[in-house]
Design an enzyme around this catalytic site. Structure first.
Site, mmCIF file in Angstrom:
data_model
loop_
_atom_site.group_PDB
_atom_site.id
_atom_site.type_symbol
_atom_site.label_atom_id
_atom_site.label_comp_id
_atom_site.label_asym_id
_atom_site.label_seq_id
_atom_site.Cartn_x
_atom_site.Cartn_y
_atom_site.Cartn_z
ATOM 1 N N PHE A 142 0.877 -1.182 0.000
ATOM 2 C CA PHE A 142 0.000 0.000 0.000
ATOM 3 C C PHE A 142 0.902 1.216 0.000
ATOM 4 O O PHE A 142 1.682 1.417 0.928
ATOM 5 C CB PHE A 142 -0.926 0.029 1.221
ATOM 6 C CG PHE A 142 -1.986 1.097 1.100
ATOM 7 C CD1 PHE A 142 -3.270 0.782 0.675
ATOM 8 C CD2 PHE A 142 -1.701 2.423 1.370
ATOM 9 C CE1 PHE A 142 -4.241 1.773 0.521
ATOM 10 C CE2 PHE A 142 -2.661 3.425 1.219
ATOM 11 C CZ PHE A 142 -3.935 3.090 0.807
ATOM 12 N N ASP A 228 9.305 2.757 1.951
ATOM 13 C CA ASP A 228 8.111 3.490 2.351
ATOM 14 C C ASP A 228 7.944 3.272 3.853
ATOM 15 O O ASP A 228 7.530 2.212 4.297
ATOM 16 C CB ASP A 228 6.898 2.982 1.563
ATOM 17 C CG ASP A 228 5.605 3.703 1.948
ATOM 18 O OD1 ASP A 228 5.555 4.292 3.053
ATOM 19 O OD2 ASP A 228 4.642 3.654 1.159
ATOM 20 N N LYS A 257 2.354 10.689 7.904
ATOM 21 C CA LYS A 257 1.520 10.317 9.060
ATOM 22 C C LYS A 257 1.944 10.947 10.387
ATOM 23 O O LYS A 257 1.595 12.077 10.657
ATOM 24 C CB LYS A 257 1.446 8.794 9.158
ATOM 25 C CG LYS A 257 0.681 8.194 7.968
ATOM 26 C CD LYS A 257 0.165 6.818 8.282
ATOM 27 C CE LYS A 257 -0.475 6.131 7.107
ATOM 28 N NZ LYS A 257 -1.912 6.356 7.008
HETATM 29 C C1 LIG Z 1 2.690 2.532 3.803
HETATM 30 C C2 LIG Z 1 1.891 3.686 3.302
HETATM 31 N N1 LIG Z 1 2.395 4.441 2.323
HETATM 32 C C3 LIG Z 1 1.723 5.503 1.844
HETATM 33 C C4 LIG Z 1 0.487 5.843 2.336
HETATM 34 C C5 LIG Z 1 -0.238 7.022 1.779
HETATM 35 O O1 LIG Z 1 -0.240 8.069 2.700
HETATM 36 P P1 LIG Z 1 -1.324 9.223 2.616
HETATM 37 O O2 LIG Z 1 -2.639 8.628 2.987
HETATM 38 O O3 LIG Z 1 -0.848 10.246 3.624
HETATM 39 O O4 LIG Z 1 -1.305 9.767 1.252
HETATM 40 C C6 LIG Z 1 -0.090 5.072 3.354
HETATM 41 C C7 LIG Z 1 -1.422 5.394 3.882
HETATM 42 O O5 LIG Z 1 -2.040 4.684 4.614
HETATM 43 C C8 LIG Z 1 0.630 3.964 3.849
HETATM 44 O O6 LIG Z 1 0.139 3.185 4.802
#
Ligand SMILES: Cc1ncc(COP(=O)(O)O)c(C=O)c1O
Length: 313
Positions: A142, A228, A257
């Site tokens: 994700f 990530d 986050k």
């Molecule tokens: C691992 C990961 N990367 C990227 C994102 C995307 O972040 P955002 O919702 O702030 O765009 C998320 C969101 O849950 C995530 O869990």
């Protein structure tokens, strides 16, 4: 008509009725009067323990008093906000603190307003740095719901109806080094982008050697190794980056986050000098990748206060 209408109905009428329905079905549609630390308080005084934590936003708990105080102070000083014509000093301070905490070769930060926006930046930077277009991602990943980030997710649930997404983005099984090497050896891949621990994929931990070997393969074939850490960063796993548990030294690490204590949208893409310099490579390209709210002083101040809290408490 009152200037503020606080009800489910206005939300359902003017924003997302399906979200209201889903919360109703799950019996989770509960209004909260205020939130503090790990607890949510209903208007009737009942306390609810928050185990969701905004999907890893509230590493410092809800409404941490030190972060709120820092934000109030920032607002009260009426300082330069979003001039777009000055050097935003707080961004320099936060970038330095984040890179110091991350360690390794991560020396520069590019700020964003969300995790997805960080992934988008990482895609562009990897392509600019390597001159290649291919992208590799792991099954179960994700990375966010903007078009570039969504291209790095295999799930049909999220993708359906939004294509065509980025071509040349290929999925490989999480943990499979053979398939990773086969893809990297084509020398067409700008990067392998992977969550250090898969979050939405079901809290999947990598085998002990997987990520170190993946990093070595990326180096061998000239692709960037991008972590990530949007969910796992900011001490969520006990270290500033989950990568530090595995002794990793990525080319790029993406944060978001919890970086602002759950109070102001913010994200940061940490990277090596080499990667940064290949994007911002001349005076002509000084603002080649920017975003209006990036480096805004409220987000930067919240980020600094959040680091203070996480480091000292
Ligand atoms: C691992 C990961 N990367 C990227 C994102 C995307 O972040 P955002 O919702 O702030 O765009 C998320 C969101 O849950 C995530 O869990």
């Amino acid at each position: 008509m009152p200037s503020v209408i606080a009800s489910d109905k206005s939300y359902a009428d003017s924003v997302n009725p399906q979200w209201v329905r889903l919360l109703d079905v799950l019996q989770m549609n509960v209004p909260f009067a205020h939130c503090e630390g790990t607890e949510l308080f209903r208007s009737d005084g009942q306390r609810v323990l928050d185990f969701l934590s905004g999907y890893c936003v509230h590493n410092t708990g809800h409404n941490h008093p030190r972060i709120i105080a820092a934000l109030k102070e920032e607002l009260n000083r009426s300082g330069p906000v979003m001039l777009q014509s000055n050097v935003p000093e707080l961004a320099g301070e936060l970038a330095w603190r984040a890179c110091e905490s991350a360690g390794g070769r991560l020396k520069k930060a590019h700020f964003t307003s969300s995790g997805s926006e960080g992934v988008e930046a990482a895609i562009k930077f990897a392509r600019a740095h390597t001159g290649r277009t291919g992208l590799l991602f792991a099954e179960g990943a994700f990375h966010g719901l903007t078009c570039g980030a969504l291209s790095l997710m295999g799930s049909e649930f999220w993708r359906e109806g939004f294509g065509p997404l980025l071509p040349e983005a290929r999925q490989i099984p999480f943990g499979d080094l053979k398939r990773l090497e086969a893809a990297l050896s084509t020398k067409k891949c700008a990067a392998f982008i992977v969550e250090t621990i898969q979050g939405e994929g079901g809290i999947r931990l990598p085998d002990a050697e997987y990520l170190t070997r993946a990093q070595a393969l990326c180096r061998q074939y000239g692709s960037l190794f991008i972590l990530d850490e949007v969910q796992t960063g900011m001490y969520r796993t006990g270290r500033f980056l989950a990568a530090q548990h595995f002794g990793l030294d990525p080319d790029v690490a993406i944060l978001a986050k919890a970086l602002s204590g759950g109070l102001v949208p913010v994200g940061a893409v940490l990277m090596t000098d080499d990667v940064y310099n290949s994007v911002y490579s001349s005076l002509h390209r000084a603002i080649i990748h920017t975003s209006t709210y990036s480096e805004n002083s409220l987000a930067m101040r919240a980020g600094l206060a959040t680091l203070d809290v996480l480091e000292s408490e």
